[in-house]
Design a protein around this motif. Structure first.
Motif, PDB file in Angstrom:
ATOM      1  N   TYR A 225      32.883  34.555  55.032  1.00  0.00           N
ATOM      2  CA  TYR A 225      33.019  36.014  55.792  1.00  0.00           C
ATOM      3  C   TYR A 225      34.589  36.444  55.594  1.00  0.00           C
ATOM      4  CZ  TYR A 225      33.099  39.361  59.661  1.00  0.00           C
ATOM      5  OH  TYR A 225      33.176  40.508  60.318  1.00  0.00           O
ATOM      6  N   MET A 226      35.423  35.407  55.163  1.00  0.00           N
ATOM      7  CA  MET A 226      36.888  35.850  55.038  1.00  0.00           C
ATOM      8  C   MET A 226      36.811  36.415  53.573  1.00  0.00           C
ATOM      9  SD  MET A 226      39.637  34.914  52.817  1.00  0.00           S
ATOM     10  CE  MET A 226      39.007  33.435  52.302  1.00  0.00           C
ATOM     11  N   SER A 227      36.273  36.118  52.711  1.00  0.00           N
ATOM     12  CA  SER A 227      36.184  36.533  51.381  1.00  0.00           C
ATOM     13  C   SER A 227      35.663  38.017  51.304  1.00  0.00           C
ATOM     14  CB  SER A 227      35.297  35.716  50.434  1.00  0.00           C
ATOM     15  OG  SER A 227      35.219  36.073  49.313  1.00  0.00           O
ATOM     16  N   ARG A 228      34.674  38.202  52.242  1.00  0.00           N
ATOM     17  CA  ARG A 228      34.009  39.219  52.003  1.00  0.00           C
ATOM     18  C   ARG A 228      34.854  40.603  52.915  1.00  0.00           C
ATOM     19  NH1 ARG A 228      29.234  36.642  53.790  1.00  0.00           N
ATOM     20  NH2 ARG A 228      29.593  37.215  56.029  1.00  0.00           N
ATOM     21  N   GLN A 229      35.463  39.978  54.018  1.00  0.00           N
ATOM     22  CA  GLN A 229      36.352  41.064  54.631  1.00  0.00           C
ATOM     23  C   GLN A 229      37.657  41.241  53.701  1.00  0.00           C
ATOM     24  OE1 GLN A 229      36.520  42.858  57.723  1.00  0.00           O
ATOM     25  NE2 GLN A 229      34.272  42.095  57.452  1.00  0.00           N
ATOM     26  N   PHE A 230      38.389  40.268  52.996  1.00  0.00           N
ATOM     27  CA  PHE A 230      39.317  40.404  52.118  1.00  0.00           C
ATOM     28  C   PHE A 230      39.042  41.484  51.218  1.00  0.00           C
ATOM     29  CE2 PHE A 230      42.580  39.709  49.056  1.00  0.00           C
ATOM     30  CZ  PHE A 230      43.544  39.003  49.762  1.00  0.00           C
ATOM     31  N   LYS A 231      37.738  41.210  50.564  1.00  0.00           N
ATOM     32  CA  LYS A 231      37.602  42.108  49.479  1.00  0.00           C
ATOM     33  C   LYS A 231      37.387  43.498  49.878  1.00  0.00           C
ATOM     34  CE  LYS A 231      34.732  42.549  45.390  1.00  0.00           C
ATOM     35  NZ  LYS A 231      33.337  41.985  44.325  1.00  0.00           N
ATOM     36  N   SER A 232      36.680  43.857  50.836  1.00  0.00           N
ATOM     37  CA  SER A 232      36.359  45.192  51.269  1.00  0.00           C
ATOM     38  C   SER A 232      37.366  45.783  51.805  1.00  0.00           C
ATOM     39  CB  SER A 232      35.337  44.944  52.729  1.00  0.00           C
ATOM     40  OG  SER A 232      35.952  44.431  53.833  1.00  0.00           O
ATOM     41  N   MET A 233      38.696  45.077  52.133  1.00  0.00           N
ATOM     42  CA  MET A 233      39.980  45.847  52.681  1.00  0.00           C
ATOM     43  C   MET A 233      40.776  45.765  51.367  1.00  0.00           C
ATOM     44  SD  MET A 233      42.675  44.933  55.629  1.00  0.00           S
ATOM     45  CE  MET A 233      44.142  45.931  55.678  1.00  0.00           C
ATOM     46  N   MET A 234      40.978  44.852  50.611  1.00  0.00           N
ATOM     47  CA  MET A 234      41.952  44.772  49.350  1.00  0.00           C
ATOM     48  C   MET A 234      41.322  45.406  48.184  1.00  0.00           C
ATOM     49  SD  MET A 234      44.393  43.679  50.883  1.00  0.00           S
ATOM     50  CE  MET A 234      44.882  42.389  52.203  1.00  0.00           C
ATOM     51  N   GLY A 235      39.941  45.490  48.123  1.00  0.00           N
ATOM     52  CA  GLY A 235      39.313  46.005  46.899  1.00  0.00           C
ATOM     53  C   GLY A 235      39.146  44.840  45.811  1.00  0.00           C
ATOM     54  N   ILE A 236      39.577  43.536  46.183  1.00  0.00           N
ATOM     55  CA  ILE A 236      39.582  42.510  45.191  1.00  0.00           C
ATOM     56  C   ILE A 236      39.401  41.326  45.977  1.00  0.00           C
ATOM     57  CG2 ILE A 236      42.111  42.427  45.193  1.00  0.00           C
ATOM     58  CD1 ILE A 236      41.916  41.385  42.433  1.00  0.00           C
ATOM     59  N   GLY A 237      38.650  40.236  45.583  1.00  0.00           N
ATOM     60  CA  GLY A 237      38.383  38.944  46.093  1.00  0.00           C
ATOM     61  C   GLY A 237      39.679  38.226  46.358  1.00  0.00           C
ATOM     62  N   PRO A 238      39.895  37.334  47.390  1.00  0.00           N
ATOM     63  CA  PRO A 238      41.162  36.626  47.513  1.00  0.00           C
ATOM     64  C   PRO A 238      41.605  35.693  46.315  1.00  0.00           C
ATOM     65  CG  PRO A 238      39.310  35.697  48.821  1.00  0.00           C
ATOM     66  CD  PRO A 238      38.645  37.022  48.285  1.00  0.00           C
ATOM     67  N   LYS A 239      40.678  35.205  45.500  1.00  0.00           N
ATOM     68  CA  LYS A 239      40.982  34.194  44.384  1.00  0.00           C
ATOM     69  C   LYS A 239      41.536  35.208  43.453  1.00  0.00           C
ATOM     70  CE  LYS A 239      37.779  30.442  45.364  1.00  0.00           C
ATOM     71  NZ  LYS A 239      36.692  29.500  44.896  1.00  0.00           N
ATOM     72  N   LYS A 240      40.933  36.317  43.053  1.00  0.00           N
ATOM     73  CA  LYS A 240      41.383  37.062  41.959  1.00  0.00           C
ATOM     74  C   LYS A 240      42.705  37.842  42.412  1.00  0.00           C
ATOM     75  CE  LYS A 240      37.521  38.533  39.145  1.00  0.00           C
ATOM     76  NZ  LYS A 240      36.608  39.393  38.730  1.00  0.00           N
ATOM     77  N   PHE A 241      42.819  38.182  43.806  1.00  0.00           N
ATOM     78  CA  PHE A 241      44.177  38.668  44.442  1.00  0.00           C
ATOM     79  C   PHE A 241      45.307  37.567  44.113  1.00  0.00           C
ATOM     80  CE2 PHE A 241      47.547  39.101  47.832  1.00  0.00           C
ATOM     81  CZ  PHE A 241      47.516  40.608  47.350  1.00  0.00           C
ATOM     82  N   VAL A 242      45.134  36.454  44.175  1.00  0.00           N
ATOM     83  CA  VAL A 242      46.075  35.335  43.783  1.00  0.00           C
ATOM     84  C   VAL A 242      46.423  35.238  42.624  1.00  0.00           C
ATOM     85  CG1 VAL A 242      46.643  32.789  43.948  1.00  0.00           C
ATOM     86  CG2 VAL A 242      45.479  33.730  45.837  1.00  0.00           C
ATOM     87  N   GLN A 243      45.620  35.456  41.650  1.00  0.00           N
ATOM     88  CA  GLN A 243      45.521  35.236  40.171  1.00  0.00           C
ATOM     89  C   GLN A 243      46.277  36.904  39.847  1.00  0.00           C
ATOM     90  OE1 GLN A 243      41.924  35.259  38.134  1.00  0.00           O
ATOM     91  NE2 GLN A 243      41.575  32.848  38.473  1.00  0.00           N
ATOM     92  N   SER A 244      46.048  38.019  40.315  1.00  0.00           N
ATOM     93  CA  SER A 244      46.880  39.256  39.934  1.00  0.00           C
ATOM     94  C   SER A 244      48.229  39.293  40.405  1.00  0.00           C
ATOM     95  CB  SER A 244      46.131  40.401  40.859  1.00  0.00           C
ATOM     96  OG  SER A 244      46.428  40.304  42.134  1.00  0.00           O
ATOM     97  N   VAL A 245      48.493  38.543  41.758  1.00  0.00           N
ATOM     98  CA  VAL A 245      49.871  38.488  41.970  1.00  0.00           C
ATOM     99  C   VAL A 245      50.759  37.713  41.019  1.00  0.00           C
ATOM    100  CG1 VAL A 245      51.475  37.541  43.905  1.00  0.00           C
ATOM    101  CG2 VAL A 245      49.409  38.655  44.414  1.00  0.00           C
ATOM    102  N   ARG A 246      49.976  36.512  40.599  1.00  0.00           N
ATOM    103  CA  ARG A 246      50.670  35.522  39.776  1.00  0.00           C
ATOM    104  C   ARG A 246      50.695  36.265  38.250  1.00  0.00           C
ATOM    105  NH1 ARG A 246      47.276  29.921  41.061  1.00  0.00           N
ATOM    106  NH2 ARG A 246      48.528  29.268  42.988  1.00  0.00           N
ATOM    107  N   HIS A 247      49.931  36.981  38.356  1.00  0.00           N
ATOM    108  CA  HIS A 247      49.750  37.772  36.567  1.00  0.00           C
ATOM    109  C   HIS A 247      50.881  38.702  36.722  1.00  0.00           C
ATOM    110  CE1 HIS A 247      48.451  39.223  32.822  1.00  0.00           C
ATOM    111  NE2 HIS A 247      48.220  40.567  33.364  1.00  0.00           N
ATOM    112  N   GLN A 248      51.201  39.349  37.573  1.00  0.00           N
ATOM    113  CA  GLN A 248      52.050  40.478  37.967  1.00  0.00           C
ATOM    114  C   GLN A 248      53.618  39.776  37.661  1.00  0.00           C
ATOM    115  OE1 GLN A 248      52.007  43.608  37.474  1.00  0.00           O
ATOM    116  NE2 GLN A 248      49.795  43.277  37.244  1.00  0.00           N
ATOM    117  N   GLU A 249      53.746  38.689  38.241  1.00  0.00           N
ATOM    118  CA  GLU A 249      55.120  37.777  38.308  1.00  0.00           C
ATOM    119  C   GLU A 249      55.158  37.340  36.685  1.00  0.00           C
ATOM    120  OE1 GLU A 249      58.576  35.918  39.266  1.00  0.00           O
ATOM    121  OE2 GLU A 249      57.623  37.621  40.017  1.00  0.00           O
ATOM    122  N   ALA A 250      54.099  36.805  36.158  1.00  0.00           N
ATOM    123  CA  ALA A 250      54.306  36.213  34.735  1.00  0.00           C
ATOM    124  C   ALA A 250      54.729  37.331  33.914  1.00  0.00           C
ATOM    125  CB  ALA A 250      52.858  35.643  34.407  1.00  0.00           C
ATOM    126  N   LYS A 251      54.132  38.410  33.930  1.00  0.00           N
ATOM    127  CA  LYS A 251      54.773  39.645  33.036  1.00  0.00           C
ATOM    128  C   LYS A 251      56.084  40.130  33.354  1.00  0.00           C
ATOM    129  CE  LYS A 251      51.537  42.768  33.852  1.00  0.00           C
ATOM    130  NZ  LYS A 251      50.852  44.188  33.737  1.00  0.00           N
TER     131      LYS A 251
END
Length: 298
Positions: A225-251
């Motif tokens: 349920y957390m995963s569905r709510q996170f994706k509906s609000m953020m437009g991306i799932g929580p695991k991919k969100f973590v990856q995206s934040v890490r990716h921006q910092e890595a860049k």
């Protein structure tokens, strides 16, 4: 000041949009720099690092944190303040939704001689403004990449760049509309505060080992349920969100430091360097080494 005047509405569809870029740049702003102005067109302002406060005419004051996208509409007076030291790192794009002749005037309103005829139209989809919200607290990495590509194309100005920029903007706008509609239709307002707190915690502690169980504790709900709510609000799932934040910092580290790729991998939270390399290439379409070389050529 003609405050009763507003931009004209223009009924349209996504297929009919033909955006034109007026200005596109990455830029850093220190707290001493403040915007207090009106503009004739629209501006997208993405905060890569740092924090802003935006006060827009007719709207409540907004705190714009790293990872957020702010939409500044035409004609409404806005004030932007940088809250973070030593600066905020931003991506900015000024644009019109509909094709116009090349801009030969300032995109900023001269308050001593405002020209209403220069105002951009506001697209209406199904009798509603295309953007019902001015602040997206988070956006998908696809949107960030589109912004970066638009800025690169607009600044290099190689043959056909106008066509490429227009196509990239249509893609970006469509993703924002989709995100907006999904959020308004699916997310539960009860969990909005906790989800924003969770996203902020991830951004500030991205190297931590984030598990679904740990993230679900923020909402005190089941992981699915957390995963569905996170994706509906953020437009991306929580695991991919973590990856995206890490990716921006890595860049950022690849652009701004001489750290080895192995040390950057560990710094952003990946224990396995080879896994980091696969994830980076999946997000960026090139290896970390290729990205570093390209970023230093531009």
């Amino acid at each position: 000041m003609a405050t009763s005047i507003s931009p004209a509405a223009r009924p349209t569809t996504l297929r009919e949009l033909s955006p034109v870029i007026h200005w596109a740049q990455p830029h850093n702003r220190a707290p001493a720099f403040k915007w207090s102005r009106r503009i004739y067109d629209f501006q997208l302002l993405y905060v890569k690092h740092g924090e802003l406060r935006a006060t827009i005419e007719g709207e409540a004051s907004l705190k714009v944190r790293a990872g957020s996208l702010l939409i500044l509409p035409p004609w409404l007076h806005h004030r932007i303040e940088v809250l973070s030291e030593p600066y905020a790192e931003l991506l900015g794009v000024h644009f019109d939704f509909f094709e116009t002749s090349e801009v030969t005037y300032s995109i900023l309103v001269d308050e001593q001689a405002p020209n209403v005829e220069l105002l951009c139209h506001i697209p209406y989809l199904q009798d509603k403004p295309i953007f019902m919200e001015l602040l997206f607290n988070t956006v998908s990495p696809r949107i960030i990449s589109l912004l970066e590509n638009i800025i690169q194309e607009w600044n290099e100005k190689q043959q056909g760049y106008e066509v490429i920029c227009s196509g990239l903007m249509v893609h970006l706008i469509t993703l924002l509309v989709r995100h907006q509609n999904e959020r308004r239709g699916l997310s539960h307002p009860k969990y909005e505060k906790q989800l924003l707190q969770l996203a902020e915690e991830i951004r500030s502690d991205f190297s931590r080992r984030w598990t679904s169980a740990e993230m679900a504790k923020y909402l005190n709900v089941h992981e699915d349920y957390m995963s569905r709510q996170f994706k509906s609000m953020m437009g991306i799932g929580p695991k991919k969100f973590v990856q995206s934040v890490r990716h921006q910092e890595a860049k950022r580290l690849l652009r701004e430091t001489d750290q080895t790729i192995e040390s950057i991998s560990a710094a952003v939270g990946y224990e396995d360097f080879h896994y980091f390399s696969r994830i980076f290439k999946r997000w960026e379409g090139m290896s970390a080494m290729q990205f570093r070389k390209l970023s230093r050529m531009i």
